[in-house]
Scaffold this active site. Structure first.
Site, PDB file in Angstrom:
ATOM      1  N   THR A  35       0.772  -1.149   0.104  1.00 19.49           N
ATOM      2  CA  THR A  35      -0.040  -0.010   0.035  1.00 19.49           C
ATOM      3  C   THR A  35       0.810   1.110  -0.028  1.00 19.49           C
ATOM      4  O   THR A  35       0.596   2.319  -0.025  1.00 19.49           O
ATOM      5  CB  THR A  35      -0.935   0.023   1.185  1.00 19.49           C
ATOM      6  OG1 THR A  35      -0.165  -0.068   2.524  1.00 19.49           O
ATOM      7  CG2 THR A  35      -2.048  -0.938   1.071  1.00 19.49           C
ATOM      8  N   ASP A  51       9.138  -8.124   2.253  1.00 17.97           N
ATOM      9  CA  ASP A  51       8.006  -8.426   3.146  1.00 17.97           C
ATOM     10  C   ASP A  51       8.509  -8.634   4.543  1.00 17.97           C
ATOM     11  O   ASP A  51       9.480  -9.512   4.707  1.00 17.97           O
ATOM     12  CB  ASP A  51       7.213  -9.516   2.548  1.00 17.97           C
ATOM     13  CG  ASP A  51       5.947  -9.746   3.400  1.00 17.97           C
ATOM     14  OD1 ASP A  51       5.852  -9.773   4.618  1.00 17.97           O
ATOM     15  OD2 ASP A  51       4.797  -9.368   2.497  1.00 17.97           O
ATOM     16  N   ALA A  75       1.528  -2.779   8.233  1.00 18.62           N
ATOM     17  CA  ALA A  75       0.374  -3.469   8.595  1.00 18.62           C
ATOM     18  C   ALA A  75      -0.552  -3.299   7.551  1.00 18.62           C
ATOM     19  O   ALA A  75      -0.744  -2.264   6.782  1.00 18.62           O
ATOM     20  CB  ALA A  75      -0.170  -3.423   9.945  1.00 18.62           C
ATOM     21  N   TYR A 141      -9.135  -6.054  12.609  1.00 20.33           N
ATOM     22  CA  TYR A 141      -8.261  -5.431  12.562  1.00 20.33           C
ATOM     23  C   TYR A 141      -7.594  -5.064  13.827  1.00 20.33           C
ATOM     24  O   TYR A 141      -6.440  -5.235  14.220  1.00 20.33           O
ATOM     25  CB  TYR A 141      -8.505  -3.990  11.760  1.00 20.33           C
ATOM     26  CG  TYR A 141      -7.582  -2.867  12.089  1.00 20.33           C
ATOM     27  CD1 TYR A 141      -6.184  -3.242  11.754  1.00 20.33           C
ATOM     28  CD2 TYR A 141      -7.787  -1.677  12.519  1.00 20.33           C
ATOM     29  CE1 TYR A 141      -5.095  -1.813  11.940  1.00 20.33           C
ATOM     30  CE2 TYR A 141      -7.022  -0.661  12.917  1.00 20.33           C
ATOM     31  CZ  TYR A 141      -5.652  -0.615  12.327  1.00 20.33           C
ATOM     32  OH  TYR A 141      -4.926   0.169  12.764  1.00 20.33           O
ATOM     33  N   PHE A 169      -5.197   7.775  17.569  1.00 25.53           N
ATOM     34  CA  PHE A 169      -6.639   7.870  17.136  1.00 25.53           C
ATOM     35  C   PHE A 169      -6.823   8.041  15.656  1.00 25.53           C
ATOM     36  O   PHE A 169      -5.984   7.213  14.863  1.00 25.53           O
ATOM     37  CB  PHE A 169      -7.249   8.846  18.261  1.00 25.53           C
ATOM     38  CG  PHE A 169      -7.638   8.031  19.617  1.00 25.53           C
ATOM     39  CD1 PHE A 169      -6.459   7.575  20.365  1.00 25.53           C
ATOM     40  CD2 PHE A 169      -8.700   7.863  20.041  1.00 25.53           C
ATOM     41  CE1 PHE A 169      -6.727   6.843  21.421  1.00 25.53           C
ATOM     42  CE2 PHE A 169      -8.938   6.996  21.185  1.00 25.53           C
ATOM     43  CZ  PHE A 169      -7.989   6.519  21.801  1.00 25.53           C
ATOM     44  N   ILE A 207     -22.004   9.401   4.585  1.00 24.64           N
ATOM     45  CA  ILE A 207     -21.713   9.370   6.045  1.00 24.64           C
ATOM     46  C   ILE A 207     -22.338   8.221   6.696  1.00 24.64           C
ATOM     47  O   ILE A 207     -23.576   7.870   6.315  1.00 24.64           O
ATOM     48  CB  ILE A 207     -22.416  10.566   6.953  1.00 24.64           C
ATOM     49  CG1 ILE A 207     -21.639  11.748   6.359  1.00 24.64           C
ATOM     50  CG2 ILE A 207     -22.269  10.492   8.295  1.00 24.64           C
ATOM     51  CD1 ILE A 207     -21.909  13.020   7.046  1.00 24.64           C
TER      52      ILE A 207
HETATM   53  P1  NAD Z   1      -0.136   2.507   5.177  1.00 23.80           P
HETATM   54  O1  NAD Z   1      -1.009   1.264   4.444  1.00 23.80           O
HETATM   55  O2  NAD Z   1      -0.049   3.754   4.333  1.00 23.80           O
HETATM   56  O3  NAD Z   1       1.291   2.087   5.543  1.00 23.80           O
HETATM   57  C1  NAD Z   1       1.517   0.758   5.829  1.00 23.80           C
HETATM   58  C2  NAD Z   1       2.815   0.372   5.015  1.00 23.80           C
HETATM   59  O4  NAD Z   1       3.418  -0.797   5.406  1.00 23.80           O
HETATM   60  C3  NAD Z   1       2.699   0.378   3.598  1.00 23.80           C
HETATM   61  O5  NAD Z   1       4.013   1.300   2.901  1.00 23.80           O
HETATM   62  C4  NAD Z   1       2.766  -0.808   3.155  1.00 23.80           C
HETATM   63  O6  NAD Z   1       3.405  -1.010   1.867  1.00 23.80           O
HETATM   64  C5  NAD Z   1       3.699  -1.408   4.139  1.00 23.80           C
HETATM   65  N1  NAD Z   1       3.427  -2.925   4.670  1.00 23.80           N
HETATM   66  C6  NAD Z   1       2.143  -3.402   4.738  1.00 23.80           C
HETATM   67  N2  NAD Z   1       2.493  -5.045   5.207  1.00 23.80           N
HETATM   68  C7  NAD Z   1       3.684  -5.132   4.822  1.00 23.80           C
HETATM   69  C8  NAD Z   1       4.452  -6.415   4.788  1.00 23.80           C
HETATM   70  N3  NAD Z   1       4.094  -7.453   5.142  1.00 23.80           N
HETATM   71  N4  NAD Z   1       5.696  -6.245   4.624  1.00 23.80           N
HETATM   72  C9  NAD Z   1       6.551  -4.895   4.360  1.00 23.80           C
HETATM   73  N5  NAD Z   1       5.692  -3.756   4.192  1.00 23.80           N
HETATM   74  C10 NAD Z   1       4.522  -4.023   4.532  1.00 23.80           C
HETATM   75  O7  NAD Z   1      -0.874   2.792   6.581  1.00 23.80           O
HETATM   76  P2  NAD Z   1      -1.038   4.017   7.337  1.00 23.80           P
HETATM   77  O8  NAD Z   1      -2.203   4.873   7.375  1.00 23.80           O
HETATM   78  O9  NAD Z   1       0.463   4.581   7.326  1.00 23.80           O
HETATM   79  O10 NAD Z   1      -0.657   3.293   8.816  1.00 23.80           O
HETATM   80  C11 NAD Z   1       0.562   2.976   9.340  1.00 23.80           C
HETATM   81  C12 NAD Z   1       0.250   2.070  10.684  1.00 23.80           C
HETATM   82  O11 NAD Z   1      -0.519   2.740  11.527  1.00 23.80           O
HETATM   83  C13 NAD Z   1      -0.565   0.959  10.591  1.00 23.80           C
HETATM   84  O12 NAD Z   1       0.044  -0.220  11.207  1.00 23.80           O
HETATM   85  C14 NAD Z   1      -2.068   1.059  11.054  1.00 23.80           C
HETATM   86  O13 NAD Z   1      -2.666   0.107  11.704  1.00 23.80           O
HETATM   87  C15 NAD Z   1      -1.667   2.148  12.152  1.00 23.80           C
HETATM   88  N6  NAD Z   1      -2.865   3.126  12.321  1.00 23.80           N
HETATM   89  C16 NAD Z   1      -3.074   4.029  11.135  1.00 23.80           C
HETATM   90  C17 NAD Z   1      -4.344   4.862  11.611  1.00 23.80           C
HETATM   91  C18 NAD Z   1      -4.584   5.938  10.609  1.00 23.80           C
HETATM   92  O14 NAD Z   1      -5.563   6.585  10.819  1.00 23.80           O
HETATM   93  N7  NAD Z   1      -3.975   5.863   9.204  1.00 23.80           N
HETATM   94  C19 NAD Z   1      -4.918   4.930  12.983  1.00 23.80           C
HETATM   95  C20 NAD Z   1      -4.410   4.073  13.946  1.00 23.80           C
HETATM   96  C21 NAD Z   1      -3.377   3.346  13.580  1.00 23.80           C
HETATM   97  N1  UDP Z   2     -16.862   7.552   7.546  1.00 24.13           N
HETATM   98  C1  UDP Z   2     -17.886   7.799   6.931  1.00 24.13           C
HETATM   99  N2  UDP Z   2     -17.680   7.846   5.345  1.00 24.13           N
HETATM  100  C2  UDP Z   2     -16.749   7.289   4.924  1.00 24.13           C
HETATM  101  C3  UDP Z   2     -15.401   7.027   5.324  1.00 24.13           C
HETATM  102  C4  UDP Z   2     -15.560   7.026   6.944  1.00 24.13           C
HETATM  103  O1  UDP Z   2     -18.812   8.237   7.402  1.00 24.13           O
HETATM  104  O2  UDP Z   2     -16.517   7.431   3.319  1.00 24.13           O
HETATM  105  C5  UDP Z   2     -16.771   7.301   8.790  1.00 24.13           C
HETATM  106  C6  UDP Z   2     -16.548   6.223   9.517  1.00 24.13           C
HETATM  107  O3  UDP Z   2     -17.686   5.471   9.484  1.00 24.13           O
HETATM  108  C7  UDP Z   2     -15.977   6.494  11.102  1.00 24.13           C
HETATM  109  C8  UDP Z   2     -15.198   7.854  10.664  1.00 24.13           C
HETATM  110  O4  UDP Z   2     -15.857   8.290   9.177  1.00 24.13           O
HETATM  111  O5  UDP Z   2     -17.042   6.966  11.897  1.00 24.13           O
HETATM  112  C9  UDP Z   2     -13.793   7.731  10.512  1.00 24.13           C
HETATM  113  O6  UDP Z   2     -13.494   6.569   9.757  1.00 24.13           O
HETATM  114  P1  UDP Z   2     -12.195   6.379   9.072  1.00 24.13           P
HETATM  115  O7  UDP Z   2     -11.939   5.162   8.300  1.00 24.13           O
HETATM  116  O8  UDP Z   2     -11.457   7.249   8.609  1.00 24.13           O
HETATM  117  O9  UDP Z   2     -11.183   5.898  10.415  1.00 24.13           O
HETATM  118  P2  UDP Z   2     -11.499   4.809  11.740  1.00 24.13           P
HETATM  119  O10 UDP Z   2     -12.332   5.634  12.664  1.00 24.13           O
HETATM  120  O11 UDP Z   2     -12.305   3.782  11.084  1.00 24.13           O
HETATM  121  O12 UDP Z   2     -10.121   4.480  11.909  1.00 24.13           O
END
Ligand code: NAD
Ligand code: UDP
Length: 333
Positions: A35, A51, A75, A141, A169, A207
């Site tokens: 991703t 990986d 992840a 997840y 968050f 929404i």
């Molecule tokens: P993302 O998908 O943009 O980044 C994940 C990265 O990990 C990608 O570059 C992907 O290619 C790499 N990856 C995935 N599986 C792999 C594997 N098996 N081996 C090597 N590389 C691998 O996601 P993000 O939004 O940057 O999120 C990063 C982390 O933060 C995630 O672990 C996610 O669970 C956590 N997180 C994100 C959010 C959010 O709001 N985005 C909120 C809470 C937690």
């Molecule tokens: N959400 C929504 N429409 C969308 C995408 C997300 O209403 O097209 C809502 C989702 O149900 C949640 C909030 O926006 O209530 C945040 O979702 P997001 O997937 O950004 O993050 P999450 O809280 O699931 O980590």
């Protein structure tokens, strides 16, 4: 000594790599680009495509680099996908952690900062959520990430691998100069989807549910800027370098915004009408998630700079406008 960032080509990982480089760290990145985007990785970081679950590959990286500590972002993180494909999440996320810890232990690398999530708490009993509150995920997840936290705990007990679990968050925004930002395909997160509508790439926002027990019936979330989040990882690394014990910290703003409020904020920032309609609830969504984040401020010295969702959305909109096609590196299937 290098810091190894797993998943450093992803959204949050690439911002963290960028901040590490800016602060003078020597950085190596592992990412399989499932991703992520090669172009998102700061050019001063060494890049290894592969990986986390591939132990032979990971061993080679650990042999080649002198690694002081690891930051682990690699992840899958899409809640609805995890509801449909739980095993995909336990394989990539949870097994990926086992693979990584085995290789770290074999190479005597004893520090890991980990991307955990508010999704490990599930539907909270009270708001704001404290680190000591029960962790009862409502989706695979969150369950896969909670299992990763537990695996790190027992690896600390057995092998002395110290960890900081950062429970994020909702993460949004982009580097303020617009050079890196969020680019997922398909996009599932609220802020970038709203901005796709603002940019005319989507007809309207749906929404997901307006019958929750919240101020306006829509889900409430706590938004944190991606650069503030990146800085928290560097503070967590320092905390481990200072010899502290393993611990977990929430990263949020301690303020909740409903999905309707986020839409209004985006209308203000962009000046666009952003059409929206109500749809059914999305499976696995907790009603309200707001962090108690005083522990990170107190113990790590975390001092977030973006405390207003308008500012957060403004940086994401800047990225969107300057990169309408994201990194524009889509692979042909
Ligand atoms: P993302 O998908 O943009 O980044 C994940 C990265 O990990 C990608 O570059 C992907 O290619 C790499 N990856 C995935 N599986 C792999 C594997 N098996 N081996 C090597 N590389 C691998 O996601 P993000 O939004 O940057 O999120 C990063 C982390 O933060 C995630 O672990 C996610 O669970 C956590 N997180 C994100 C959010 C959010 O709001 N985005 C909120 C809470 C937690
Ligand atoms: N959400 C929504 N429409 C969308 C995408 C997300 O209403 O097209 C809502 C989702 O149900 C949640 C909030 O926006 O209530 C945040 O979702 P997001 O997937 O950004 O993050 P999450 O809280 O699931 O980590």
């Amino acid at each position: 000594m290098a810091i190894l960032v797993l998943g450093g080509a992803g959204y949050i990982g690439s911002h963290t790599v960028d901040r590490l480089v800016q602060k003078g760290y020597d950085v190596a990145v592992v990412d399989n680009l499932v991703t992520g985007h090669r172009a998102a990785v700061n050019k001063k970081a060494r890049f290894y495509e592969g990986d986390v679950r591939d132990k032979a590959f990971l061993n080679q990286v650990f042999d080649k680099e002198t690694i002081e500590g690891v930051i682990h972002f690699a992840a899958f993180s899409v809640v609805p996908e995890s509801m449909a494909k739980p095993l995909k999440y336990f394989d990539n996320n949870t097994y990926g952690m086992i693979s990584l810890l085995e290789v770290m232990n074999a190479h005597h690398v004893k520090k890991i900062v980990f991307s955990s999530t508010a999704a490990t708490y599930g539907e909270p009993k009270h708001i704001p959520i404290k680190e000591t509150d029960p962790q009862v995920p409502t989706n695979p997840y969150g369950e896969s990430k909670l299992a990763m936290e537990k695996i790190m705990h027992w690896s600390d007990v057995a092998y002395g691998i110290k960890f900081v679990a950062l429970r994020y968050f909702n993460v949004a925004g982009a580097k303020p100069d617009g050079s890196i930002g969020e680019d997922h395909s398909p996009e599932t997160h609220l802020v970038p989807i709203i901005l796709q509508v603002a940019a005319g790439e989507r007809d309207q926002l749906t929404i997901f549910g307006d019958d929750y027990d919240t101020k306006d019936g829509t889900n409430v979330r706590d938004y944190v800027h991606v650069v503030d989040l990146a800085d928290a990882h560097i503070l967590a690394l320092k905390y481990l370098q200072e010899g502290h014990d393993s611990d977990a910290f929430n990263l949020g703003s301690s303020t909740g915004f409903s999905n309707k409020e986020m839409l209004e904020a985006a209308r203000d920032v962009t000046g666009k009408p952003i059409p929206a309609k109500m749809g059914p609830r999305r499976a696995g969504d907790p009603s309200t998630l707001i962090a108690a984040s005083d522990k990170a401020r107190r113990v790590l010295g975390w001092d977030p700079q973006f405390d207003d969702v308008h500012e957060i959305i403004k940086t994401a909109w800047n990225w969107k406008q300057t990169h309408p096609k994201g990194y524009d590196d889509r692979k042909e299937n």
